[in-house]
Design a protein around this motif. Structure first.
Motif, PDB file in Angstrom:
ATOM      1  N   ASN A 187      48.359   4.825   5.309  1.00 17.90           N
ATOM      2  CA  ASN A 187      48.217   5.076   3.875  1.00 17.90           C
ATOM      3  C   ASN A 187      47.185   6.143   3.552  1.00 17.90           C
ATOM      4  OD1 ASN A 187      50.098   3.156   2.782  1.00 17.90           O
ATOM      5  ND2 ASN A 187      48.674   1.535   3.356  1.00 17.90           N
ATOM      6  N   THR A 188      46.182   6.298   4.404  1.00 13.05           N
ATOM      7  CA  THR A 188      45.092   7.225   4.116  1.00 13.05           C
ATOM      8  C   THR A 188      44.880   8.172   5.281  1.00 13.05           C
ATOM      9  OG1 THR A 188      43.328   5.887   5.093  1.00 13.05           O
ATOM     10  CG2 THR A 188      43.964   5.366   2.828  1.00 13.05           C
ATOM     11  N   VAL A 189      44.141   9.240   5.011  1.00 12.93           N
ATOM     12  CA  VAL A 189      43.821  10.204   6.061  1.00 12.93           C
ATOM     13  C   VAL A 189      42.969   9.546   7.143  1.00 12.93           C
ATOM     14  CG1 VAL A 189      41.748  11.081   4.909  1.00 12.93           C
ATOM     15  CG2 VAL A 189      42.983  12.561   6.502  1.00 12.93           C
ATOM     16  N   ARG A 190      42.156   8.565   6.739  1.00  9.27           N
ATOM     17  CA  ARG A 190      41.343   7.847   7.729  1.00  9.27           C
ATOM     18  C   ARG A 190      42.223   7.000   8.633  1.00  9.27           C
ATOM     19  NH1 ARG A 190      36.938   4.506   4.890  1.00  9.27           N
ATOM     20  NH2 ARG A 190      38.599   4.201   3.385  1.00  9.27           N
TER      21      ARG A 190
ATOM     22  N   LEU B  54      56.069  16.176   2.086  1.00 12.04           N
ATOM     23  CA  LEU B  54      56.878  15.027   2.490  1.00 12.04           C
ATOM     24  C   LEU B  54      57.395  14.246   1.277  1.00 12.04           C
ATOM     25  CD1 LEU B  54      54.744  13.554   5.426  1.00 12.04           C
ATOM     26  CD2 LEU B  54      56.944  14.736   5.614  1.00 12.04           C
ATOM     27  N   GLY B  55      56.971  14.660   0.091  1.00 12.98           N
ATOM     28  CA  GLY B  55      57.371  13.932  -1.105  1.00 12.98           C
ATOM     29  C   GLY B  55      56.529  12.712  -1.354  1.00 12.98           C
ATOM     30  N   LYS B  56      55.359  12.661  -0.709  1.00 15.35           N
ATOM     31  CA  LYS B  56      54.458  11.521  -0.880  1.00 15.35           C
ATOM     32  C   LYS B  56      53.276  11.964  -1.732  1.00 15.35           C
ATOM     33  CE  LYS B  56      55.398   9.839   3.834  1.00 15.35           C
ATOM     34  NZ  LYS B  56      56.027   8.539   3.574  1.00 15.35           N
ATOM     35  N   LYS B  57      52.792  11.082  -2.573  1.00 19.39           N
ATOM     36  CA  LYS B  57      51.602  11.389  -3.355  1.00 19.39           C
ATOM     37  C   LYS B  57      50.364  11.178  -2.485  1.00 19.39           C
ATOM     38  CE  LYS B  57      53.119  10.387  -8.066  1.00 19.39           C
ATOM     39  NZ  LYS B  57      52.873   9.571  -9.280  1.00 19.39           N
ATOM     40  N   PRO B  58      49.436  12.124  -2.515  1.00 16.17           N
ATOM     41  CA  PRO B  58      48.171  11.894  -1.799  1.00 16.17           C
ATOM     42  C   PRO B  58      47.576  10.567  -2.229  1.00 16.17           C
ATOM     43  CG  PRO B  58      48.293  14.154  -2.549  1.00 16.17           C
ATOM     44  CD  PRO B  58      49.461  13.439  -3.160  1.00 16.17           C
ATOM     45  N   TYR B  59      47.404   9.681  -1.288  1.00 17.49           N
ATOM     46  CA  TYR B  59      47.145   8.264  -1.553  1.00 17.49           C
ATOM     47  C   TYR B  59      45.944   8.005  -2.465  1.00 17.49           C
ATOM     48  CZ  TYR B  59      46.109   3.383  -0.519  1.00 17.49           C
ATOM     49  OH  TYR B  59      45.837   2.060  -0.619  1.00 17.49           O
TER      50      TYR B  59
ATOM     51  N   LYS C  74      45.994   7.240  -6.516  1.00 21.45           N
ATOM     52  CA  LYS C  74      45.931   5.782  -6.694  1.00 21.45           C
ATOM     53  C   LYS C  74      44.710   5.374  -7.497  1.00 21.45           C
ATOM     54  CE  LYS C  74      45.508   1.458  -4.155  1.00 21.45           C
ATOM     55  NZ  LYS C  74      46.612   0.727  -4.778  1.00 21.45           N
ATOM     56  N   TRP C  75      43.534   5.829  -7.094  1.00 24.81           N
ATOM     57  CA  TRP C  75      42.306   5.367  -7.723  1.00 24.81           C
ATOM     58  C   TRP C  75      42.010   6.093  -9.027  1.00 24.81           C
ATOM     59  CZ3 TRP C  75      41.839   0.985  -5.751  1.00 24.81           C
ATOM     60  CH2 TRP C  75      42.072   0.758  -4.391  1.00 24.81           C
TER      61      TRP C  75
ATOM     62  N   GLY D  32      41.260   1.028   6.898  1.00 24.97           N
ATOM     63  CA  GLY D  32      42.508   0.269   6.888  1.00 24.97           C
ATOM     64  C   GLY D  32      42.650  -0.697   5.732  1.00 24.97           C
ATOM     65  N   GLU D  33      41.607  -0.812   4.898  1.00 24.89           N
ATOM     66  CA  GLU D  33      41.656  -1.717   3.754  1.00 24.89           C
ATOM     67  C   GLU D  33      42.126  -0.972   2.505  1.00 24.89           C
ATOM     68  OE1 GLU D  33      41.158  -4.889   3.892  1.00 24.89           O
ATOM     69  OE2 GLU D  33      40.381  -5.027   5.943  1.00 24.89           O
ATOM     70  N   ASN D  34      42.708  -1.697   1.583  1.00 20.07           N
ATOM     71  CA  ASN D  34      43.220  -1.102   0.347  1.00 20.07           C
ATOM     72  C   ASN D  34      42.112  -0.985  -0.692  1.00 20.07           C
ATOM     73  OD1 ASN D  34      44.988  -0.081  -1.555  1.00 20.07           O
ATOM     74  ND2 ASN D  34      45.646  -2.105  -2.234  1.00 20.07           N
ATOM     75  N   ILE D  35      41.102  -0.199  -0.376  1.00 17.91           N
ATOM     76  CA  ILE D  35      39.988   0.047  -1.284  1.00 17.91           C
ATOM     77  C   ILE D  35      39.590   1.515  -1.187  1.00 17.91           C
ATOM     78  CG2 ILE D  35      39.050  -2.297  -1.187  1.00 17.91           C
ATOM     79  CD1 ILE D  35      36.965  -1.180   0.776  1.00 17.91           C
ATOM     80  N   PRO D  36      38.908   2.049  -2.207  1.00 11.22           N
ATOM     81  CA  PRO D  36      38.534   3.468  -2.179  1.00 11.22           C
ATOM     82  C   PRO D  36      37.499   3.775  -1.104  1.00 11.22           C
ATOM     83  CG  PRO D  36      37.567   2.366  -4.074  1.00 11.22           C
ATOM     84  CD  PRO D  36      38.546   1.404  -3.480  1.00 11.22           C
TER      85      PRO D  36
END
Length: 217
Positions: free
Chosen positions: A32-35, A68-73, A77-78, A111-115
């Motif tokens: 989901n993220t660059v990290r 790729l048609g994906k929004k930069p996460y 998102k935040w 790997g967590e869904n946080i900023p």
């Protein structure tokens, strides 16, 4: 023995081939993220191009995602969250994971869904306030007493031990309030002074005697 330069492999591929390969890698590892990508590339080297190569070939990670048609996460998102909601998400995560520093946050947020820290810094600038409050709340009684004594010495209050003067001048970003310390330890101000090595009763009596002398004059 001559080693193969992996960059040459990626250079041999056209843009479409690279995008298909990268997209497959992202989907296979639920990135989901660059990290996330950097972490997975470290685990599976050679399966997809490095972030450095992506930046060189596409201009940036975000531009590659857009291809790729994906929004930069994180950026999108935040951005949709208000400051208040974003602060709550981060503070709840910090509290739940007993995080006491930015470095600790950076490690546990992978790997967590946080900023990320960088996202928070872009939004709020100085983000120390996220961690100062948590550090104060998690201090042990010994640490609270040590901070109290250090601050009394810094304010040159050893000869008066005045709680009033202390409350007016203590560094609020450095330590909790006297009321908080009293509540956490269950001790009075006088007992706290005795606990950290000051003879509060003697100092108080001397101060009263001096005030009495001044009054009589």
């Amino acid at each position: 023995m001559k080693t193969t330069d992996q960059r040459i492999v990626w250079k041999d591929k056209n843009v479409l081939e690279l995008l298909v390969l990268i997209n497959g890698f992202i989907d296979a590892h639920e990135i989901n993220t660059v990290r996330d990508y950097q972490r997975k590339i470290a685990e599976y080297p050679g399966e997809a191009p490095s972030l450095w190569y992506i930046n060189q070939r596409f201009g940036s990670w975000d531009k590659m995602l857009l291809s790729l048609g994906k929004k930069p996460y994180e950026r999108y998102k935040w951005d949709s969250y208000s400051d208040r909601d974003l602060k709550k998400i981060v503070k709840d995560f910090i509290k739940a994971n007993s995080i006491r520093s930015q470095r600790n946050y950076d490690q546990k947020s992978v790997g967590e869904n946080i900023p990320s820290l960088s996202t928070l810094k872009k939004r709020f600038g100085d983000i120390k306030f996220f961690f100062i409050t948590n550090e104060k709340e998690s201090l042990s009684s010994f640490e609270l007493l040590s901070l109290l004594k250090t601050e009394i010495v810094r304010l040159n209050l050893e000869n008066t031990l005045s709680r009033t003067e202390f409350e007016k001048n203590y560094n609020r970003s450095f330590m909790p309030s006297p009321s908080t310390i009293i509540r956490r330890t269950g001790k009075t101000w006088e007992e706290l002074m005795e606990e950290i090595g000051f003879n509060y009763r003697r100092i108080k009596n001397e101060r009263l005697s001096e005030n009495l002398k001044q009054y009589r004059k």
